[in-house]
Structure formats: structure tokens, C-alpha cells
Design an enzyme around this catalytic site. Sequence first.
Site, PDB file in Angstrom:
ATOM      1  N   HIS A 177       9.724 -15.677   2.360  1.00 41.72           N
ATOM      2  CA  HIS A 177      10.103 -15.302   0.989  1.00 41.72           C
ATOM      3  C   HIS A 177      11.463 -15.924   0.737  1.00 41.72           C
ATOM      4  O   HIS A 177      12.486 -15.293   0.989  1.00 41.72           O
ATOM      5  CB  HIS A 177      10.207 -13.780   0.847  1.00 41.72           C
ATOM      6  CG  HIS A 177       8.899 -13.072   0.985  1.00 41.72           C
ATOM      7  ND1 HIS A 177       8.243 -12.516  -0.075  1.00 41.72           N
ATOM      8  CD2 HIS A 177       8.131 -12.838   2.070  1.00 41.72           C
ATOM      9  CE1 HIS A 177       7.108 -11.959   0.343  1.00 41.72           C
ATOM     10  NE2 HIS A 177       7.015 -12.139   1.647  1.00 41.72           N
ATOM     11  N   LEU A 189       0.831  -1.213   0.000  1.00 45.18           N
ATOM     12  CA  LEU A 189       0.000   0.000   0.000  1.00 45.18           C
ATOM     13  C   LEU A 189       0.863   1.259   0.000  1.00 45.18           C
ATOM     14  O   LEU A 189       0.390   2.340  -0.300  1.00 45.18           O
ATOM     15  CB  LEU A 189      -0.922   0.007   1.218  1.00 45.18           C
ATOM     16  CG  LEU A 189      -1.961  -1.118   1.284  1.00 45.18           C
ATOM     17  CD1 LEU A 189      -2.672  -1.108   2.626  1.00 45.18           C
ATOM     18  CD2 LEU A 189      -2.961  -1.001   0.151  1.00 45.18           C
ATOM     19  N   ARG A 190       2.136   1.107   0.375  1.00 43.62           N
ATOM     20  CA  ARG A 190       3.134   2.201   0.361  1.00 43.62           C
ATOM     21  C   ARG A 190       2.921   3.253   1.448  1.00 43.62           C
ATOM     22  O   ARG A 190       3.651   4.232   1.485  1.00 43.62           O
ATOM     23  CB  ARG A 190       3.186   2.903  -1.000  1.00 43.62           C
ATOM     24  CG  ARG A 190       3.472   1.982  -2.179  1.00 43.62           C
ATOM     25  CD  ARG A 190       4.785   1.279  -2.055  1.00 43.62           C
ATOM     26  NE  ARG A 190       5.223   0.698  -3.330  1.00 43.62           N
ATOM     27  CZ  ARG A 190       6.188  -0.204  -3.422  1.00 43.62           C
ATOM     28  NH1 ARG A 190       6.795  -0.641  -2.333  1.00 43.62           N
ATOM     29  NH2 ARG A 190       6.542  -0.676  -4.598  1.00 43.62           N
ATOM     30  N   ASP A 199       0.912  -9.409  -6.240  1.00 44.43           N
ATOM     31  CA  ASP A 199       2.204  -8.858  -5.824  1.00 44.43           C
ATOM     32  C   ASP A 199       2.295  -7.388  -6.251  1.00 44.43           C
ATOM     33  O   ASP A 199       3.272  -6.952  -6.866  1.00 44.43           O
ATOM     34  CB  ASP A 199       3.369  -9.667  -6.392  1.00 44.43           C
ATOM     35  CG  ASP A 199       4.663  -9.389  -5.636  1.00 44.43           C
ATOM     36  OD1 ASP A 199       4.597  -8.738  -4.576  1.00 44.43           O
ATOM     37  OD2 ASP A 199       5.730  -9.808  -6.108  1.00 44.43           O
ATOM     38  N   HIS A 223       4.712   2.083  -8.159  1.00 45.49           N
ATOM     39  CA  HIS A 223       5.851   3.002  -8.166  1.00 45.49           C
ATOM     40  C   HIS A 223       5.477   4.271  -8.912  1.00 45.49           C
ATOM     41  O   HIS A 223       4.652   4.239  -9.821  1.00 45.49           O
ATOM     42  CB  HIS A 223       7.041   2.399  -8.913  1.00 45.49           C
ATOM     43  CG  HIS A 223       7.766   1.335  -8.161  1.00 45.49           C
ATOM     44  ND1 HIS A 223       8.438   1.588  -6.989  1.00 45.49           N
ATOM     45  CD2 HIS A 223       7.926   0.017  -8.417  1.00 45.49           C
ATOM     46  CE1 HIS A 223       8.997   0.451  -6.560  1.00 45.49           C
ATOM     47  NE2 HIS A 223       8.695  -0.510  -7.407  1.00 45.49           N
TER      48      HIS A 223
END
Lengths: 336, 425
Positions: free
Chosen positions: B180, B64-65, B306, B310
Site C-alpha cells: 500500500h 470483515l472487522r 475496498d 463502520h
Amino acid sequence: MMRSESRALQLNDQGQLKHFLTLDGLDKSILTEILDRADSFLSMGEQSVKKVPLLRGKTVVNLFFENSTRTRTTFELAAKRLSADVINLNIETSATSKGESLLDTLQNLEAMQSDMFIVRHADSGAPHFIAEHCTPNVAIINAGDGRHAHPTQAMLDMLTIRRHKEKFEGLKVAIVGDILHSRVARSQIHALNTLGVDEVRLIGPKTLVPEHFKEMGAEVFHELEPGLEDVDVIIMLRLQKERMQGALLPSESEFYRLYGLTEASLAWAKPDAIVMHPGPINRGVEISSEVADGEHSVILNQVTNGIAVRMAVLSMAMSGQLQEKEQQASSTGETV
Amino acid sequence: MKTCIKNGRIIDPSQELDAELDLYIEDEKIVALGDAPAGFVADETIDASGQWVLPGLIDLAVSLREPGYTQKGNIASETLAAASGGVTTLVCQPDTKPIVDTPAVAALIQDKAFESGRANVLPIGALTQGLEGKKLSNMVALTEAGCVAVSNHRHPMVNTKVLSRALEYASTHDLLVIFHPDETSLSDGGCAHEGVVSTMHGLSGIPETAETIALARDLMLIEKTKVKAHFARLSSAKAVEMVADAKASGLDVTADVALHNLLLTDNVLSEFDGHYHVLPPLRSEDDRLTLIEGIKAGVISAICSDHQPHEKMAKIAPFSATEPGMANLEILLPLAMTLMDEGDLDFNLLLTCLTQGPASCLGIEAGSLSVGSYADLVLFDSTQRWEWSGSNRKTKGQNSPWIGENLIGKVVSTYLSGQKVFPIN
């Protein structure tokens, strides 16, 4: 979904070069044209007047994000012999702001109305990126990008081979050393296969010559003797000192013992084999002094040929750009 | 508030249901399928003729940044993107700034998500403080603050002893740990799958062993600590085989895959287009096909976007200098459906991997249209052709190779607990 291919990016509608980014995808006729033109410039170099006016009034910018005096100098000489105005820019990049500085630099240079950028950059694909993002009608020439390509170096090597061996058909060519990190080797493999040699062999340990290179149309050898057997051309690559720190090799001396070109190992090749090296040479690391300076070595010819090949590429890309510009002008003229 | 959705084709893998039925909602929940409950008088009746009625999608991987990287996206923009893509529940990553290693950050994210009201947002808490791999985070407090799992995300756990203890501690409290798998000493500096394409183009490679060596270590520790475990973003054929073997030997682990790893291979890197720079990388055709087989075999039970939005500048650079990630959250369903074209997967299995599958990975009640469930659902027009561009894009992210592409299938509307969350005026 796939973006335009390199072919489309570096050729204009008539199939002529407008950028020179990679040899991947260029056909034999274009590579041969580069060599033929370079040949004609070479004979010109023997005359007293060395300049031709093909790039008169054009501004060529040497845009070097990585230092290289030799390559930059030969490009500068090539552009000047074509009568261009040349600006040299060495731009140090910080690892964190590469992207921004590259785009910012480009925008500034575009404002100077340059006609051609000769680009060297540490990132593979940087000249592609510039060709896609800069204003139309500016030719981009790749002077080495990351590990990806160094097409003018490869073409000057092709010229050297052709001048010594006359034709590519039937030749066996060995490239020895650090293939993995070499942009020169990658471009050479494309060029040699396109020009039709019999066999391209890559020789080195698995750390420097991964098997994946077979997919590029090369044979992979991990031992020098069978690799050099019966070859017509031997290209030695420079070994960087960093490779020892990166745990790719145990030592320079072991590398030299296993893969160094000496008079003894040279004897495994054909009696008239030529020895090439893109320079600068590490004597006693990849090649012995006797061989580097010996009768099989054509290393110094390579340097002379470099200027002629670069003149050929610069003039072809510039005329490809002009051709495209004229076509754009005539097509907009029609619609008005 | 009573709503009736009439004449739609209801597809719900959790009930093995695919039929034209009416669906009845009272307040937050589904109260009936087929016939109306006695005395049900709808305040609103929606005609879904020709549309599919699907459970709201669950996406296990969304960045979500916010907080920290709001130039790339924020909770309001990205949850709107989720709603417009039919995603009603999303799991967000701990690598915000500050990192989700305190209950306050977890609460902040959920408060903002609640305020936006577009999707259920389930944060992942950090496994270690600052994701540094040194000290354990307050995992129990993070869980109490709403974190659905703990993970060190893509940050390395160099010290295996710390990892082992973190897993023992998580196991003590029955917490889900998301792995991960990435051995960073092998992947550091790499930007593309180590293979023919990276070799030819001189791009630094990330070998398959970066994934499998880490995966092997993780599997050993999971077996030892008996922690609840989920593997995020498998990318290689070998990793799928290893997880399959582990499951076959009785280990209770689940796994997911990013949609782009099912759709693309490293062949797309030949033009150095940074939009294809993702981590883990796009790998070979053999890897892609094995990931699809892994879904068919039930080794991989969830497909996620995923989603990593940006700003434009993040991708305007030479390939290796671009920031990794794609922002495909809002086209998850039409994009996933392209896998049906080649006959790779059928719709029922795809939908399972976007609803019931991820719900069971997390152990949450969601992803179903059964009576008594929360009315999280999507009305979907499976034949509509549309261009994903300009005004109809909701994410702040400027980074997807599919921007400007024509897609087939469009979300008509999305409901969260019976409330319409997309479109709203």
C-alpha cells in the site's frame, strides 16, 4: 449523488441567510446587505442608547471549541446589543473524541432550546456538520473553522475597505503571509472577488502560498515588491510561531526581511493605500511598529467594525430562520 | 447433487465466452457447458431466462472487522453482504484486533467464514509482527495457515532495511507481498487529496508524492529482491505511469484500484460529507481518468470494493475527524456498471477486473466458468431497478454515499461450489 450545496444549506427558500457558514456561494446582494446593515448599526453605536430589540427573547450560545477571547467578546457584544441572552461555553476537545463530544454537546444544548449557535472549531467544516445535524430553526454562525472559513472576520474587513475606499471596483488588494493556514484569507478571497475588486494578490513563499490558490481567483506572488506594486489595500496576516517548527520557514527574522511590511516596502503600494491586519499583531515579524501605528493603518477601525458586522449577520440569520419557521407553520397548517 | 442452469447468457472473460448456453453442475464443480454430459439427470433445473450467468466475483479488499471491531461488522454479516453482491471469494485485511500475525488468528477467521458458508475468505497475513514494521512475522506459518499473501497494510514501514529483509525473506519462500504505497511523513494528518479542493476548503492535504515516493522505493526493492508483488489501491495518475513503466521494463508486478476512485473525484468534498473520506483519498479528474486508462492498458488488473464497514457514529463528525472508508461490497457490480454509462469501460473488461484479473494477481484458480472449475457463479438481472436501502442492505456498515440510491442491475442468486449461498431462507 452530490449532497446539498452550501448555498442551499445556509439560505432559506426566499434566498435569505438562515445560517452563516461560508462566503463561498453567497452572491453580491447578500454581502452588500450585510455591509449596509453594519453601516446602519455603526451610526447607531455613536448614539447614547446602543441596544436594538431585534434578538429580544432569543438565546445565543457562544460555542467555542478553540479559545479566542477577542472574537468571542465581539460576538457577545453584538448579540447583547441586539438584546439577546448570551451563554458562553468554552469546550476543550480531546483529539480522540472530537466527534462524539461535538454531537453530545449539541444534543445537550438543543435541550436548552437555544436559537443560535456561534461556533468556533479546529476542524474545517465543523459548522457545516452542526448545521446538518442540529434541530431545525437553530441558526449556526461560523466564528472560524479550521483553515476553512472565518466569514464574519472577512466581512468586517470588507466593511473597513468600503468605508475607506467607497467602492470595490478598481481596487487591487494584496494579502501577505501565511495564506495556507488562514481561514481569514480564504474568506477574504471569496468576498473580494464577489464584491468585484480588480485584483486579489497573495504574497508569500511557496510553503505558505501554494499555487492552487490561483483557482480561487487570485494572483500568486512570491516576492513582496512586485506584489505590492500599485495596490490600494494591504492585508497582513498573523504568522504563527508553529510555522518555524513545521519547517515551513527558516526563521522569523528571514520572514520579516523578505515579507515584513515596513515603511520602505509600504512605499511600493499606492500613496493612499490602507494597511489592515486581523490581529493580534506580531510587531517586527509581519509588520513594523511604525506601519502598524502609522497613518496608513486602519487596524483599530477593524475592531469597531467587527461588532457592527456581527450584529448585521446575527440579525439577518435570525430573521431568515423566523421566515422559514413561519413558512413551515403555514404549510403544515394548510395540510391539516 | 446435479443442477442445470438453463437459458442464461453466460459471460466469462476467462474463456472469451458470451453466449446463451446451459450450464451443468455436479456437486461442487461445473461439468459441462452447452450440451448435457451423457446420462446427466438434473436434481434441480433453474431457468435463468433473461439473466446473465457470471463467474463469482473476487474482491481483493474487504475488511470483515472480526476479530476486534464487531461494532462495525463481523464475518457472518460481511460474508452475507459479499454473497448478496455476487462476491464468492474475498481477501480480508490483516488489521484486525488481534492482528493477523499468528496462524491462530488466520485460522479463526477462516473457521468462522467456513461456518457462515457464504464466501471463500482468504486472509492476508501481517508482513511484520503487530504490523509495527520492526520484526518479521512468521510468514511461512501464516501461509500454511491459509494466508494468500503478506502485507503491512497501511501501516508504515519506516525502516527500509526491515522492509528490504522482509521482502528477501518473502522472496525466498515465493510469497506474494501486497504493498500500500504511502509515505506517511507526507500523508500523516491529511484527509483529502492535496489540490484545489483541499486548498479551498482548508482540508489537510495528502500529496500525490506520498504515494509515488513510497511506490518508487517499493519498486526498487522489488527489483532487487525479485519478490512477487502486488500494489493495492493506486490512486494517482503518476502512480499508474510508474507501474506501467515498471511493467514495461520487465518487472512482474500487478495492481488494483478501489472502485470509488474510478467513480468519484475530490469535487464531492465541497460539503464536508465524511462519507467521502477514504484512504487513499479521492483525487482529481485527471487522476480518475488515468486510473481508467490504466485498466484499459492492463496496468491495473483488478477493481475492488475496498469495503470498510463502520458504525454510524464513525461518520458523524466534522470531515477530518471521521473514520475513513466506504462499505460498498454488496453493490460492487451495479456500481461498477455505472462506468459503462459514460463509455469509460465495457462490461467485458469490468468483469475481467472483478474475476479473472484478481485471480491472476493472487495466483489462484478461481473466477472462471470453465468445465472443471468450482461452481462459483452469479445469476444477475442486468436491467432490474432497485433502491439500496433499509431491509435489503446486508452489511453492518452504515457508511456509503449510495445508501438510498437507485441502482440498475441486481444479483438474483449466488452459488459457491455449487451450493446456493444467496438468497437462502
